[in-house]
Scaffold this motif. Structure first.
Motif, PDB file in Angstrom:
ATOM      1  N   ASP A 110      -0.039  12.721   0.577  1.00 30.73           N
ATOM      2  CA  ASP A 110      -0.266  11.291   0.768  1.00 30.73           C
ATOM      3  C   ASP A 110      -1.409  11.150   1.783  1.00 30.73           C
ATOM      4  OD1 ASP A 110      -0.166   8.696   1.687  1.00 30.73           O
ATOM      5  OD2 ASP A 110       2.005   8.667   2.035  1.00 30.73           O
ATOM      6  N   SER A 111      -2.631  10.956   1.286  1.00 34.56           N
ATOM      7  CA  SER A 111      -3.764  10.936   2.224  1.00 34.56           C
ATOM      8  C   SER A 111      -3.743   9.688   3.110  1.00 34.56           C
ATOM      9  CB  SER A 111      -5.103  11.055   1.486  1.00 34.56           C
ATOM     10  OG  SER A 111      -5.387   9.878   0.782  1.00 34.56           O
ATOM     11  N   GLY A 112      -3.136   8.602   2.620  1.00 35.77           N
ATOM     12  CA  GLY A 112      -3.030   7.388   3.433  1.00 35.77           C
ATOM     13  C   GLY A 112      -2.198   7.647   4.683  1.00 35.77           C
ATOM     14  N   TYR A 114      -4.359   8.864   7.502  1.00 39.23           N
ATOM     15  CA  TYR A 114      -5.096   7.805   8.227  1.00 39.23           C
ATOM     16  C   TYR A 114      -4.136   6.993   9.095  1.00 39.23           C
ATOM     17  CZ  TYR A 114      -9.190   9.057   5.595  1.00 39.23           C
ATOM     18  OH  TYR A 114     -10.255   9.758   5.091  1.00 39.23           O
ATOM     19  N   ARG A 115      -2.919   6.827   8.601  1.00 36.44           N
ATOM     20  CA  ARG A 115      -1.919   6.103   9.393  1.00 36.44           C
ATOM     21  C   ARG A 115      -1.549   6.901  10.655  1.00 36.44           C
ATOM     22  NH1 ARG A 115       1.084   1.992   6.814  1.00 36.44           N
ATOM     23  NH2 ARG A 115       0.186   1.479   4.793  1.00 36.44           N
ATOM     24  N   ALA A 116      -1.476   8.222  10.517  1.00 39.12           N
ATOM     25  CA  ALA A 116      -1.133   9.053  11.685  1.00 39.12           C
ATOM     26  C   ALA A 116      -2.240   8.974  12.738  1.00 39.12           C
ATOM     27  CB  ALA A 116      -0.898  10.495  11.246  1.00 39.12           C
ATOM     28  N   VAL A 127     -13.675  10.152  11.581  1.00 36.33           N
ATOM     29  CA  VAL A 127     -12.269  10.264  11.178  1.00 36.33           C
ATOM     30  C   VAL A 127     -12.216  10.729   9.723  1.00 36.33           C
ATOM     31  CG1 VAL A 127     -10.141   8.950  10.705  1.00 36.33           C
ATOM     32  CG2 VAL A 127     -11.446   8.490  12.794  1.00 36.33           C
ATOM     33  N   ARG A 128     -13.045  10.115   8.880  1.00 34.25           N
ATOM     34  CA  ARG A 128     -13.047  10.456   7.459  1.00 34.25           C
ATOM     35  C   ARG A 128     -13.459  11.906   7.235  1.00 34.25           C
ATOM     36  NH1 ARG A 128     -11.596   6.219   4.838  1.00 34.25           N
ATOM     37  NH2 ARG A 128     -11.572   7.489   2.959  1.00 34.25           N
ATOM     38  N   THR A 129     -14.452  12.362   8.003  1.00 31.19           N
ATOM     39  CA  THR A 129     -14.911  13.745   7.831  1.00 31.19           C
ATOM     40  C   THR A 129     -13.776  14.704   8.148  1.00 31.19           C
ATOM     41  OG1 THR A 129     -17.104  13.025   8.460  1.00 31.19           O
ATOM     42  CG2 THR A 129     -16.687  15.392   8.590  1.00 31.19           C
ATOM     43  N   GLY A 148      -4.841   8.220  -2.705  1.00 27.80           N
ATOM     44  CA  GLY A 148      -5.614   7.607  -1.621  1.00 27.80           C
ATOM     45  C   GLY A 148      -6.626   6.607  -2.133  1.00 27.80           C
ATOM     46  N   ARG A 149      -7.794   6.606  -1.518  1.00 33.35           N
ATOM     47  CA  ARG A 149      -8.832   5.639  -1.904  1.00 33.35           C
ATOM     48  C   ARG A 149     -10.127   6.316  -2.349  1.00 33.35           C
ATOM     49  NH1 ARG A 149      -4.862   3.849  -0.148  1.00 33.35           N
ATOM     50  NH2 ARG A 149      -4.328   1.742   0.535  1.00 33.35           N
ATOM     51  N   ASP A 150     -10.320   7.578  -1.929  1.00 33.14           N
ATOM     52  CA  ASP A 150     -11.588   8.262  -2.219  1.00 33.14           C
ATOM     53  C   ASP A 150     -11.328   9.669  -2.750  1.00 33.14           C
ATOM     54  OD1 ASP A 150     -10.492   9.347   0.063  1.00 33.14           O
ATOM     55  OD2 ASP A 150     -12.403   9.593   1.106  1.00 33.14           O
ATOM     56  N   ILE A 151     -10.159   9.882  -3.333  1.00 28.88           N
ATOM     57  CA  ILE A 151      -9.793  11.253  -3.721  1.00 28.88           C
ATOM     58  C   ILE A 151     -10.619  11.717  -4.932  1.00 28.88           C
ATOM     59  CG2 ILE A 151      -7.870  12.819  -4.237  1.00 28.88           C
ATOM     60  CD1 ILE A 151      -7.773  11.357  -1.463  1.00 28.88           C
ATOM     61  N   LYS A 190      -6.409  -8.320   2.741  1.00 35.31           N
ATOM     62  CA  LYS A 190      -7.386  -7.880   3.754  1.00 35.31           C
ATOM     63  C   LYS A 190      -7.732  -6.398   3.552  1.00 35.31           C
ATOM     64  CE  LYS A 190      -8.423  -7.527   8.627  1.00 35.31           C
ATOM     65  NZ  LYS A 190      -8.754  -6.101   8.534  1.00 35.31           N
ATOM     66  N   ARG A 191      -6.691  -5.581   3.309  1.00 36.27           N
ATOM     67  CA  ARG A 191      -6.972  -4.144   3.140  1.00 36.27           C
ATOM     68  C   ARG A 191      -7.759  -3.865   1.861  1.00 36.27           C
ATOM     69  NH1 ARG A 191      -2.828  -0.013   3.561  1.00 36.27           N
ATOM     70  NH2 ARG A 191      -1.158  -1.485   3.130  1.00 36.27           N
ATOM     71  N   ASP A 192      -7.476  -4.643   0.791  1.00 41.35           N
ATOM     72  CA  ASP A 192      -8.274  -4.484  -0.443  1.00 41.35           C
ATOM     73  C   ASP A 192      -9.742  -4.742  -0.116  1.00 41.35           C
ATOM     74  OD1 ASP A 192      -5.970  -4.108  -1.879  1.00 41.35           O
ATOM     75  OD2 ASP A 192      -6.063  -6.013  -2.972  1.00 41.35           O
ATOM     76  N   ASP A 216     -11.261  -4.702   2.889  1.00 44.99           N
ATOM     77  CA  ASP A 216     -11.791  -3.681   3.805  1.00 44.99           C
ATOM     78  C   ASP A 216     -12.050  -2.354   3.071  1.00 44.99           C
ATOM     79  OD1 ASP A 216     -11.591  -5.455   5.874  1.00 44.99           O
ATOM     80  OD2 ASP A 216      -9.755  -4.607   6.721  1.00 44.99           O
ATOM     81  N   ASP A 217     -11.097  -1.950   2.236  1.00 47.03           N
ATOM     82  CA  ASP A 217     -11.220  -0.658   1.540  1.00 47.03           C
ATOM     83  C   ASP A 217     -12.414  -0.650   0.585  1.00 47.03           C
ATOM     84  OD1 ASP A 217      -8.962   0.275   2.830  1.00 47.03           O
ATOM     85  OD2 ASP A 217      -7.618   0.031   1.126  1.00 47.03           O
ATOM     86  N   THR A 218     -12.695  -1.802  -0.035  1.00 49.76           N
ATOM     87  CA  THR A 218     -13.781  -1.817  -1.030  1.00 49.76           C
ATOM     88  C   THR A 218     -15.136  -2.152  -0.410  1.00 49.76           C
ATOM     89  OG1 THR A 218     -13.094  -4.070  -1.567  1.00 49.76           O
ATOM     90  CG2 THR A 218     -12.401  -2.348  -3.094  1.00 49.76           C
ATOM     91  N   HIS A 219     -15.134  -2.659   0.815  1.00 49.07           N
ATOM     92  CA  HIS A 219     -16.404  -3.081   1.418  1.00 49.07           C
ATOM     93  C   HIS A 219     -16.883  -2.216   2.576  1.00 49.07           C
ATOM     94  CE1 HIS A 219     -15.490  -6.629  -0.946  1.00 49.07           C
ATOM     95  NE2 HIS A 219     -16.757  -6.932  -0.858  1.00 49.07           N
ATOM     96  N   ARG A 220     -16.108  -1.207   2.987  1.00 50.61           N
ATOM     97  CA  ARG A 220     -16.558  -0.424   4.140  1.00 50.61           C
ATOM     98  C   ARG A 220     -17.754   0.446   3.739  1.00 50.61           C
ATOM     99  NH1 ARG A 220     -11.273   2.899   3.714  1.00 50.61           N
ATOM    100  NH2 ARG A 220     -11.878   4.370   2.118  1.00 50.61           N
ATOM    101  N   ASN A 221     -18.529   0.850   4.749  1.00 55.11           N
ATOM    102  CA  ASN A 221     -19.720   1.662   4.468  1.00 55.11           C
ATOM    103  C   ASN A 221     -19.361   3.078   4.062  1.00 55.11           C
ATOM    104  OD1 ASN A 221     -21.543  -0.357   5.033  1.00 55.11           O
ATOM    105  ND2 ASN A 221     -21.507   0.074   7.233  1.00 55.11           N
TER     106      ASN A 221
HETATM  107  O1   DC Z   1      -2.175   4.441   1.007  1.00 51.21           O
HETATM  108  P1   DC Z   1      -1.919   3.661   2.317  1.00 51.21           P
HETATM  109  O2   DC Z   1      -1.785   2.198   2.112  1.00 51.21           O
HETATM  110  O3   DC Z   1      -0.812   4.247   3.104  1.00 51.21           O
HETATM  111  O4   DC Z   1      -3.271   3.890   3.159  1.00 51.21           O
HETATM  112  C1   DC Z   1      -3.459   3.328   4.432  1.00 51.21           C
HETATM  113  C2   DC Z   1      -4.920   3.036   4.658  1.00 51.21           C
HETATM  114  O5   DC Z   1      -5.653   4.261   4.806  1.00 51.21           O
HETATM  115  C3   DC Z   1      -5.638   2.248   3.584  1.00 51.21           C
HETATM  116  O6   DC Z   1      -5.621   0.870   3.863  1.00 51.21           O
HETATM  117  C4   DC Z   1      -7.040   2.788   3.608  1.00 51.21           C
HETATM  118  C5   DC Z   1      -6.938   4.129   4.242  1.00 51.21           C
HETATM  119  N1   DC Z   1      -7.162   5.235   3.324  1.00 51.21           N
HETATM  120  C6   DC Z   1      -8.450   5.649   3.127  1.00 51.21           C
HETATM  121  O7   DC Z   1      -9.368   5.054   3.670  1.00 51.21           O
HETATM  122  N2   DC Z   1      -8.713   6.723   2.340  1.00 51.21           N
HETATM  123  C7   DC Z   1      -7.720   7.387   1.723  1.00 51.21           C
HETATM  124  N3   DC Z   1      -8.004   8.441   0.951  1.00 51.21           N
HETATM  125  C8   DC Z   1      -6.385   6.951   1.898  1.00 51.21           C
HETATM  126  C9   DC Z   1      -6.135   5.857   2.691  1.00 51.21           C
END
Ligand code: DC
Length: 231
Positions: free
Chosen positions: A34-36, A39-41, A113-115, A134-137, A184-186, A188-193
């Motif tokens: 669970d890659s999310g 990021y939560r940790a 953080v992402r790296t 996740g979001r970028d797997i 908001k998270r949708d 943020d997730d789709t608009h971040r750099n």
């Molecule tokens: O899947 P989740 O809702 O638990 O993820 C929490 C946040 O982590 C989500 O809002 C965006 C970020 N995330 C990310 O940027 N890249 C991933 N691969 C997984 C999660």
């Protein structure tokens, strides 16, 4: 022996990615990551260490401390699932709290953080036989994954699912607050750099608003079987 593949599952928040990922991993004997949760940790670490200035994340103080963050997953037989550990502490429940959900987008938009997370995620998946959501797997972490899914579901259905999940854990967050957080998270997730959420060209789109868990699982398992036959 059948070849083991990598399965990448991306999509919006709370649209059932982890449900299908866990079911697939159990059926195939693969590991689930669970890659999310990772990021939560990191977000929890920033909160515990008060790495905030006037309510905003203090990136300059977080980045030099990333080396202190150790994330692992350990199987919990009681839950029949893996728990997330931050520096040897079980943080599985804490990282699901609404407060963490509200702060995680900011943390996950930091390049450093992402790296760090990407390196860890690629290491978890280096032997294949992994399902990661996740979001970028499928786009960044495992661009060569043999199977990529891009999931979506109706917003109200997603908010209701998250509401019920949190309520079962005793969290008092209301439906409206949860829905607002998802919108908001949708965004943020789709608009971040850095590595924004996008559908990889070779991903299969799956809207599960009107599918039962069983229908969804069978649909995906068919694709896996087709793929394994071809390999
Ligand atoms: O899947 P989740 O809702 O638990 O993820 C929490 C946040 O982590 C989500 O809002 C965006 C970020 N995330 C990310 O940027 N890249 C991933 N691969 C997984 C999660």
């Amino acid at each position: 022996m059948k070849r083991r593949i990598t399965i990448a599952i991306d999509g919006y928040s709370s649209c059932g990615k982890s449900t299908i990922a866990k079911e697939l991993a159990a059926k195939l004997g693969y590991s689930y990551i669970d890659s999310g949760a990772m990021y939560r940790a990191v977000t929890l670490f920033a909160m515990q260490n008060n790495l905030y200035k006037s309510g905003a994340l203090d990136t300059e103080r977080l980045i030099p401390r990333l080396g202190e963050i150790h994330i692992s997953f350990r199987f919990n037989a009681e839950r029949d699932a893996s728990d997330t550990y931050l520096n040897d502490q079980n943080v599985e429940n804490e990282i699901r709290r609404m407060e963490v959900s509200e702060k995680v987008s900011e943390v996950s938009s930091v390049k450093e953080v992402r790296t760090k997370m990407r390196t860890l995620q690629q290491d978890f998946g280096k032997n294949k036989g992994v399902v990661m959501d996740g979001r970028d797997i499928g786009t960044v972490v495992f661009p060569d994954a043999e199977l990529k899914l891009f999931m979506n579901a109706n917003l109200d259905i997603r908010a209701l699912r998250r509401f019920e999940e949190l309520k079962a854990k005793g969290d008092t967050a209301g439906f409206g607050q949860i829905k607002e957080n998802l919108v908001k998270r949708d965004y943020d997730d789709t608009h971040r750099n850095e590595d924004p959420l996008t559908k990889s060209d070779d991903a299969i789109e799956l809207d599960n608003s009107d599918l039962t868990r069983e229908q969804q699982l069978n649909l995906v398992l068919e694709r896996v079987e087709d793929l394994l036959r071809l390999l």
